[in-house]
Design a protein around this motif. Sequence first.
Motif, PDB file in Angstrom:
ATOM      1  N   MET A 224       0.792  -1.254  -0.043  1.00  0.00           N
ATOM      2  CA  MET A 224       0.009  -0.054  -0.027  1.00  0.00           C
ATOM      3  C   MET A 224       0.843   1.148  -0.046  1.00  0.00           C
ATOM      4  SD  MET A 224      -2.862   1.039   2.667  1.00  0.00           S
ATOM      5  CE  MET A 224      -2.506   2.696   3.342  1.00  0.00           C
ATOM      6  N   GLN A 225       0.623   2.344  -0.827  1.00  0.00           N
ATOM      7  CA  GLN A 225       1.169   3.250  -0.884  1.00  0.00           C
ATOM      8  C   GLN A 225       0.893   4.330   0.379  1.00  0.00           C
ATOM      9  OE1 GLN A 225       0.683   5.705  -4.377  1.00  0.00           O
ATOM     10  NE2 GLN A 225       2.714   6.096  -4.780  1.00  0.00           N
ATOM     11  N   GLU A 226       1.839   4.987   0.953  1.00  0.00           N
ATOM     12  CA  GLU A 226       1.576   5.762   2.129  1.00  0.00           C
ATOM     13  C   GLU A 226       0.757   6.939   1.693  1.00  0.00           C
ATOM     14  OE1 GLU A 226       4.664   7.632   4.901  1.00  0.00           O
ATOM     15  OE2 GLU A 226       5.309   5.862   4.470  1.00  0.00           O
ATOM     16  N   CYS A 227      -0.024   7.363   2.607  1.00  0.00           N
ATOM     17  CA  CYS A 227      -1.093   8.378   2.401  1.00  0.00           C
ATOM     18  C   CYS A 227      -0.285   9.943   2.401  1.00  0.00           C
ATOM     19  CB  CYS A 227      -2.049   8.612   3.511  1.00  0.00           C
ATOM     20  SG  CYS A 227      -2.110   9.353   4.977  1.00  0.00           S
ATOM     21  N   ILE A 228      -0.887  11.017   1.707  1.00  0.00           N
ATOM     22  CA  ILE A 228      -0.159  12.084   1.924  1.00  0.00           C
ATOM     23  C   ILE A 228      -0.109  12.831   3.390  1.00  0.00           C
ATOM     24  CG2 ILE A 228      -2.614  13.184   1.376  1.00  0.00           C
ATOM     25  CD1 ILE A 228      -0.954  15.260  -0.467  1.00  0.00           C
ATOM     26  N   PHE A 229      -1.201  12.579   4.020  1.00  0.00           N
ATOM     27  CA  PHE A 229      -0.681  13.086   5.421  1.00  0.00           C
ATOM     28  C   PHE A 229       0.444  12.404   6.254  1.00  0.00           C
ATOM     29  CE2 PHE A 229      -5.763  14.530   5.972  1.00  0.00           C
ATOM     30  CZ  PHE A 229      -5.162  15.504   5.021  1.00  0.00           C
ATOM     31  N   CYS A 230       0.694  10.995   5.886  1.00  0.00           N
ATOM     32  CA  CYS A 230       1.755  10.629   6.294  1.00  0.00           C
ATOM     33  C   CYS A 230       3.038  10.852   5.973  1.00  0.00           C
ATOM     34  CB  CYS A 230       1.640   8.926   6.294  1.00  0.00           C
ATOM     35  SG  CYS A 230       0.524   8.149   7.122  1.00  0.00           S
ATOM     36  N   LYS A 231       3.176  11.348   4.884  1.00  0.00           N
ATOM     37  CA  LYS A 231       4.202  12.100   4.064  1.00  0.00           C
ATOM     38  C   LYS A 231       4.358  13.603   4.403  1.00  0.00           C
ATOM     39  CE  LYS A 231       4.162   9.417  -0.172  1.00  0.00           C
ATOM     40  NZ  LYS A 231       3.987   9.588  -1.521  1.00  0.00           N
ATOM     41  N   ILE A 232       3.162  14.099   5.122  1.00  0.00           N
ATOM     42  CA  ILE A 232       3.560  15.346   5.648  1.00  0.00           C
ATOM     43  C   ILE A 232       4.201  15.140   7.154  1.00  0.00           C
ATOM     44  CG2 ILE A 232       2.222  17.339   6.746  1.00  0.00           C
ATOM     45  CD1 ILE A 232       0.526  17.360   4.335  1.00  0.00           C
ATOM     46  N   VAL A 233       3.430  14.473   7.876  1.00  0.00           N
ATOM     47  CA  VAL A 233       4.087  14.051   9.032  1.00  0.00           C
ATOM     48  C   VAL A 233       5.372  13.657   9.051  1.00  0.00           C
ATOM     49  CG1 VAL A 233       4.139  12.103  11.049  1.00  0.00           C
ATOM     50  CG2 VAL A 233       2.024  13.133  10.029  1.00  0.00           C
ATOM     51  N   LYS A 234       6.103  12.977   8.008  1.00  0.00           N
ATOM     52  CA  LYS A 234       7.442  12.597   7.877  1.00  0.00           C
ATOM     53  C   LYS A 234       8.433  13.728   7.221  1.00  0.00           C
ATOM     54  CE  LYS A 234       6.907   7.682   7.787  1.00  0.00           C
ATOM     55  NZ  LYS A 234       7.239   6.337   6.818  1.00  0.00           N
ATOM     56  N   LYS A 235       7.482  14.884   7.007  1.00  0.00           N
ATOM     57  CA  LYS A 235       8.352  16.264   6.459  1.00  0.00           C
ATOM     58  C   LYS A 235       8.666  15.714   5.015  1.00  0.00           C
ATOM     59  CE  LYS A 235       8.013  18.566  10.243  1.00  0.00           C
ATOM     60  NZ  LYS A 235       7.126  17.810  11.090  1.00  0.00           N
ATOM     61  N   GLU A 236       8.248  14.672   4.321  1.00  0.00           N
ATOM     62  CA  GLU A 236       8.610  14.417   2.808  1.00  0.00           C
ATOM     63  C   GLU A 236       7.719  15.479   1.818  1.00  0.00           C
ATOM     64  OE1 GLU A 236       7.696  10.284   2.324  1.00  0.00           O
ATOM     65  OE2 GLU A 236       9.169   9.553   3.676  1.00  0.00           O
ATOM     66  N   ILE A 237       6.671  16.038   2.240  1.00  0.00           N
ATOM     67  CA  ILE A 237       5.921  16.692   1.452  1.00  0.00           C
ATOM     68  C   ILE A 237       5.955  17.990   2.281  1.00  0.00           C
ATOM     69  CG2 ILE A 237       3.718  17.217   0.728  1.00  0.00           C
ATOM     70  CD1 ILE A 237       3.078  14.404  -0.008  1.00  0.00           C
ATOM     71  N   PRO A 238       5.939  19.194   1.660  1.00  0.00           N
ATOM     72  CA  PRO A 238       5.983  20.407   2.808  1.00  0.00           C
ATOM     73  C   PRO A 238       4.493  20.758   2.967  1.00  0.00           C
ATOM     74  CG  PRO A 238       6.416  21.049   0.376  1.00  0.00           C
ATOM     75  CD  PRO A 238       6.374  19.649   0.110  1.00  0.00           C
ATOM     76  N   ALA A 239       4.352  21.541   3.999  1.00  0.00           N
ATOM     77  CA  ALA A 239       3.036  22.041   4.656  1.00  0.00           C
ATOM     78  C   ALA A 239       3.300  23.240   5.608  1.00  0.00           C
ATOM     79  CB  ALA A 239       2.357  20.956   5.454  1.00  0.00           C
ATOM     80  N   GLU A 240       2.487  23.907   5.676  1.00  0.00           N
ATOM     81  CA  GLU A 240       2.504  25.182   6.539  1.00  0.00           C
ATOM     82  C   GLU A 240       2.051  24.756   8.014  1.00  0.00           C
ATOM     83  OE1 GLU A 240       1.619  29.873   6.874  1.00  0.00           O
ATOM     84  OE2 GLU A 240       1.505  28.958   4.969  1.00  0.00           O
ATOM     85  N   ILE A 241       3.039  24.271   8.833  1.00  0.00           N
ATOM     86  CA  ILE A 241       2.706  23.831  10.006  1.00  0.00           C
ATOM     87  C   ILE A 241       2.323  24.761  11.183  1.00  0.00           C
ATOM     88  CG2 ILE A 241       3.494  22.263  12.000  1.00  0.00           C
ATOM     89  CD1 ILE A 241       4.934  20.579   9.721  1.00  0.00           C
ATOM     90  N   ILE A 242       1.494  24.579  11.792  1.00  0.00           N
ATOM     91  CA  ILE A 242       0.960  25.688  12.858  1.00  0.00           C
ATOM     92  C   ILE A 242       1.096  24.933  14.300  1.00  0.00           C
ATOM     93  CG2 ILE A 242      -1.057  26.898  13.636  1.00  0.00           C
ATOM     94  CD1 ILE A 242      -0.319  27.519  10.991  1.00  0.00           C
ATOM     95  N   TYR A 243       0.935  23.717  14.252  1.00  0.00           N
ATOM     96  CA  TYR A 243       1.001  23.139  15.774  1.00  0.00           C
ATOM     97  C   TYR A 243       1.595  21.726  15.312  1.00  0.00           C
ATOM     98  CZ  TYR A 243       0.125  21.045  20.087  1.00  0.00           C
ATOM     99  OH  TYR A 243      -0.121  20.503  21.217  1.00  0.00           O
ATOM    100  N   GLU A 244       2.745  21.392  16.391  1.00  0.00           N
ATOM    101  CA  GLU A 244       3.048  19.849  16.405  1.00  0.00           C
ATOM    102  C   GLU A 244       3.496  19.786  17.539  1.00  0.00           C
ATOM    103  OE1 GLU A 244       6.348  16.977  13.815  1.00  0.00           O
ATOM    104  OE2 GLU A 244       6.511  19.464  13.579  1.00  0.00           O
ATOM    105  N   ASP A 245       3.161  18.493  18.209  1.00  0.00           N
ATOM    106  CA  ASP A 245       3.797  17.924  19.488  1.00  0.00           C
ATOM    107  C   ASP A 245       4.060  16.184  18.838  1.00  0.00           C
ATOM    108  OD1 ASP A 245       1.497  16.247  19.669  1.00  0.00           O
ATOM    109  OD2 ASP A 245       0.518  17.511  21.059  1.00  0.00           O
TER     110      ASP A 245
END
Length: 114
Positions: free
Chosen positions: A1-22
């Motif tokens: 199964m190919q990894e989902c886009i949100f998992c890639k954002i979590v792994k910083k493989e896809i950029p996103a404008e992060i507002i909060y992270e813990d």
Amino acid sequence: MQECIFCKIVKKEIPAEIIYEDDNVLAFKDIQPAAPIHLLFIPKKHIPTFFDLQPEDDKIMGEVQRAAAVVAGDLGLAERGFRLVANCMKDAGQLVFHLHYHFLAGRELQWPPG
């Protein structure tokens, strides 16, 4: 199964404008906003839908909701409020199968939503 886009954002493989992270939660700006403030709050753990939640996920889901309240306070929304929406499955409009909440604010929101 190919990894989902949100998992890639979590792994910083896809950029996103992060507002909060813990350790367990990530929040970032939606790329197609439906309100002046439109964020997505996700558990970092891949959980496709609410139907996939397990008892051990109760804590992390509470952390997601708490993070939304923290961010709302940081954004000065305590008086005006915000809406937290989750779509579950295709008929409800879920497009990414990684459980997530849409955080909408910045204008008066109408009801019913759709």
